[in-house]
Structure formats: C-alpha cells, structure tokens
Design a protein around this motif. Structure first.
Motif, PDB file in Angstrom:
ATOM      1  N   HIS A 155      39.017  34.383  70.483  1.00 38.47           N
ATOM      2  CA  HIS A 155      38.172  35.571  70.417  1.00 38.47           C
ATOM      3  C   HIS A 155      38.440  36.432  71.648  1.00 38.47           C
ATOM      4  N   PRO A 156      39.145  37.563  71.504  1.00 34.27           N
ATOM      5  CA  PRO A 156      39.410  38.429  72.649  1.00 34.27           C
ATOM      6  C   PRO A 156      38.145  39.136  73.124  1.00 34.27           C
ATOM      7  N   VAL A 157      37.942  39.127  74.438  1.00 36.58           N
ATOM      8  CA  VAL A 157      36.791  39.814  75.036  1.00 36.58           C
ATOM      9  C   VAL A 157      37.340  40.738  76.121  1.00 36.58           C
ATOM     10  N   PRO A 158      37.345  42.047  75.905  1.00 37.84           N
ATOM     11  CA  PRO A 158      37.926  42.982  76.868  1.00 37.84           C
ATOM     12  C   PRO A 158      37.013  43.242  78.058  1.00 37.84           C
ATOM     13  N   ALA A 159      37.560  43.903  79.067  1.00 34.79           N
ATOM     14  CA  ALA A 159      36.773  44.264  80.250  1.00 34.79           C
ATOM     15  C   ALA A 159      35.560  45.085  79.827  1.00 34.79           C
ATOM     16  N   GLY A 160      34.402  44.740  80.385  1.00 31.40           N
ATOM     17  CA  GLY A 160      33.164  45.420  80.034  1.00 31.40           C
ATOM     18  C   GLY A 160      32.459  44.798  78.850  1.00 31.40           C
ATOM     19  N   GLY A 161      33.160  43.911  78.145  1.00 33.70           N
ATOM     20  CA  GLY A 161      32.580  43.273  76.974  1.00 33.70           C
ATOM     21  C   GLY A 161      31.842  41.993  77.333  1.00 33.70           C
ATOM     22  N   ALA A 162      31.143  41.448  76.356  1.00 36.88           N
ATOM     23  CA  ALA A 162      30.372  40.228  76.563  1.00 36.88           C
ATOM     24  C   ALA A 162      30.477  39.347  75.324  1.00 36.88           C
ATOM     25  N   ALA A 163      30.120  38.092  75.479  1.00 35.14           N
ATOM     26  CA  ALA A 163      30.145  37.151  74.355  1.00 35.14           C
ATOM     27  C   ALA A 163      29.051  36.116  74.540  1.00 35.14           C
ATOM     28  N   LEU A 164      28.509  35.653  73.426  1.00 31.23           N
ATOM     29  CA  LEU A 164      27.532  34.567  73.396  1.00 31.23           C
ATOM     30  C   LEU A 164      28.047  33.546  72.399  1.00 31.23           C
ATOM     31  N   PHE A 165      28.082  32.265  72.795  1.00 29.28           N
ATOM     32  CA  PHE A 165      28.575  31.250  71.868  1.00 29.28           C
ATOM     33  C   PHE A 165      27.924  29.905  72.133  1.00 29.28           C
ATOM     34  N   HIS A 166      27.976  29.054  71.132  1.00 26.77           N
ATOM     35  CA  HIS A 166      27.460  27.692  71.238  1.00 26.77           C
ATOM     36  C   HIS A 166      28.520  26.836  71.929  1.00 26.77           C
ATOM     37  N   ALA A 167      28.132  26.243  73.051  1.00 25.44           N
ATOM     38  CA  ALA A 167      29.080  25.489  73.867  1.00 25.44           C
ATOM     39  C   ALA A 167      28.976  23.986  73.645  1.00 25.44           C
ATOM     40  N   ASP A 168      28.311  23.578  72.543  1.00 24.03           N
ATOM     41  CA  ASP A 168      28.226  22.158  72.227  1.00 24.03           C
ATOM     42  C   ASP A 168      29.383  21.742  71.326  1.00 24.03           C
ATOM     43  N   ARG A 169      30.527  22.346  71.570  1.00 26.70           N
ATOM     44  CA  ARG A 169      31.789  22.053  70.889  1.00 26.70           C
ATOM     45  C   ARG A 169      32.911  22.369  71.861  1.00 26.70           C
ATOM     46  N   ASP A 170      34.103  21.876  71.597  1.00 23.80           N
ATOM     47  CA  ASP A 170      35.218  22.133  72.507  1.00 23.80           C
ATOM     48  C   ASP A 170      35.436  23.640  72.649  1.00 23.80           C
ATOM     49  N   HIS A 171      35.667  24.077  73.879  1.00 25.04           N
ATOM     50  CA  HIS A 171      35.871  25.505  74.120  1.00 25.04           C
ATOM     51  C   HIS A 171      36.735  25.693  75.358  1.00 25.04           C
ATOM     52  N   GLY A 172      37.135  26.926  75.600  1.00 22.32           N
ATOM     53  CA  GLY A 172      37.974  27.194  76.764  1.00 22.32           C
ATOM     54  C   GLY A 172      38.113  28.684  77.005  1.00 22.32           C
ATOM     55  N   TYR A 173      38.770  29.008  78.105  1.00 19.24           N
ATOM     56  CA  TYR A 173      38.925  30.396  78.535  1.00 19.24           C
ATOM     57  C   TYR A 173      40.388  30.601  78.929  1.00 19.24           C
ATOM     58  N   ALA A 174      41.011  31.654  78.418  1.00 20.59           N
ATOM     59  CA  ALA A 174      42.436  31.889  78.678  1.00 20.59           C
ATOM     60  C   ALA A 174      42.665  33.336  79.080  1.00 20.59           C
ATOM     61  N   ASN A 175      43.657  33.522  79.939  1.00 22.42           N
ATOM     62  CA  ASN A 175      44.084  34.856  80.340  1.00 22.42           C
ATOM     63  C   ASN A 175      45.501  35.061  79.820  1.00 22.42           C
ATOM     64  N   ARG A 176      45.623  35.824  78.746  1.00 19.92           N
ATOM     65  CA  ARG A 176      46.934  36.097  78.148  1.00 19.92           C
ATOM     66  C   ARG A 176      47.588  37.337  78.754  1.00 19.92           C
ATOM     67  N   GLY A 177      46.864  38.014  79.640  1.00 16.58           N
ATOM     68  CA  GLY A 177      47.370  39.270  80.189  1.00 16.58           C
ATOM     69  C   GLY A 177      48.135  39.109  81.485  1.00 16.58           C
ATOM     70  N   ARG A 178      48.396  40.237  82.124  1.00 21.37           N
ATOM     71  CA  ARG A 178      49.172  40.269  83.364  1.00 21.37           C
ATOM     72  C   ARG A 178      48.309  40.523  84.588  1.00 21.37           C
ATOM     73  N   ARG A 179      47.021  40.714  84.382  1.00 20.52           N
ATOM     74  CA  ARG A 179      46.096  40.937  85.493  1.00 20.52           C
ATOM     75  C   ARG A 179      45.072  39.814  85.531  1.00 20.52           C
TER      76      ARG A 179
END
Length: 207
Positions: A155-179
């Motif tokens: 799920h892409p979340v751009p700068a200025g954006g926000a997200a809410l999710f259920h964390a009682d499952r496997d999850h993670g955070y990735a930076n696919r960009g150059r910054r």
C-alpha cells in the motif's frame, strides 16, 4: 545534534524493568520464557544487562508482561506531565543502511499507546511480526514515499499521507524510492488485551 541514551543505559533499563515486572507477577525465568517464546538463556542475559535484545524480542516481552515498549525501556519514573527531550528518545531499531526507529513516548494507563519516529533509508525495509490481537497502527508520512506491507499486500503512502491498519498480522515498511522516508507512527493496543494480561498475572492464575 542531540545525543540519545547509550546502549548500556537502555540495556540496564530493560534489565531492571523486565526483572521487576516478572517478579511482581511471581513468574520464574522458565515461566516467562514459556509465555513469551523468548529463550531462558536470552532472558538471563537480558536481566543481567549483558545483551541488547532485538526489537522483536522486546515486543514479545512487553506483550507478555502487559506493558508497552515504552514501559519496558523506561529510564526513569514518569511524572504527571512528561516532556521528552530529543536526547531522551530511545532508538530501538537501526539498520546498516542508516534507517532507524525511535520510541518517543508511551503510556500504559489502561491502553498501551506508543509514539514513534521512523527513518527508512532508500531501498531499506523493516518487517514486523503480528502484534497482540486488536492492535492498530496509525502512520503519517512526513517526507518521502512509504510502501506499507500488510498481509503480503503493498500500500503506497505518499508524503503528507496517512494510513490506519490492523497490526495483529504480519506487516512491514519499505522505502522503494531514492530519498529517505520520515514517518510518525502511533501504536495502539486496546483495553481488552490489557485486561487479559492483567487477569493472567493475577494471584492464583495458572502458570
């Protein structure tokens, strides 16, 4: 630049708080190991401040002992009003790429609530196991573009954006960009889980 508490101070705090919380529940090291899934050998080293446990290990211990991560790494007794200086934030995760996760502040009053600041270097990823049932996370991306991973979906979340999710499952955070990606995260574990741990720790509860 601000200077965070060194690794030895954090290890000492985790050792002191883990031992205090364990003994308050009347648990042996074997019982805590069985409940948490953390080996007895690791617990012995941890309570003697001879190791710096991983973020995953601390999450397991905090959930088992019924406290937030903030409660586990707390360096001092929290006053009625607590202002956290930059030098007092605790870095609980860092990668060789330069990414980091800093626990800013948290509370254990009825609910487990934690406020985090994360930095993800370009190309870096941090994965997390499922948290306690009902746990949710709120994320605000300050800069860069975050890819949020939940149950294998991206799920892409751009700068200025926000997200809410259920964390009682496997999850993670990735930076696919150059910054670098800078984000603020709130972790909320509901009352029901706190009640469950409290009841489980009550005198006469089965080991």
């Amino acid at each position: 630049m601000h200077r965070m508490p060194d690794a030895e101070a954090v290890a000492a705090a985790v050792a002191r708080n883990t031992r205090r919380l364990r003994t308050a529940r009347g648990w042996s090291l074997d019982q805590l190991a069985s409940r948490s899934g953390v080996s007895k050998g690791m617990l012995v080293q941890l309570e003697q401040a001879r190791t710096n446990p991983s973020l995953g290990t601390m999450c397991k211990l905090a959930e088992t002992l019924g406290v937030s991560l903030a409660g586990l790494v707390e360096l001092h007794e929290a006053p009625v009003v607590r202002v956290v200086a930059a030098a007092d934030t605790v870095r609980l995760w860092a990668s060789e790429a330069g990414s980091s996760g800093d626990l800013l502040v948290g509370t254990d009053e009825r609910v487990h609530l934690e406020l985090w600041h994360w930095v993800l270097a370009p190309g870096d990823t941090h994965g997390s196991e499922a948290h306690a049932a009902g746990t949710r996370e709120l994320i605000h991306v300050v800069s860069g573009s975050l890819t949020l991973l939940v149950d294998g979906a991206e799920h892409p979340v751009p700068a200025g954006g926000a997200a809410l999710f259920h964390a009682d499952r496997d999850h993670g955070y990735a930076n696919r960009g150059r910054r670098p990606v800078h984000l603020v995260m709130v972790v909320l574990q509901p009352d029901a889980d706190l009640d469950e741990w409290t009841a489980d720790a009550a005198p006469g509860s089965p080991a």
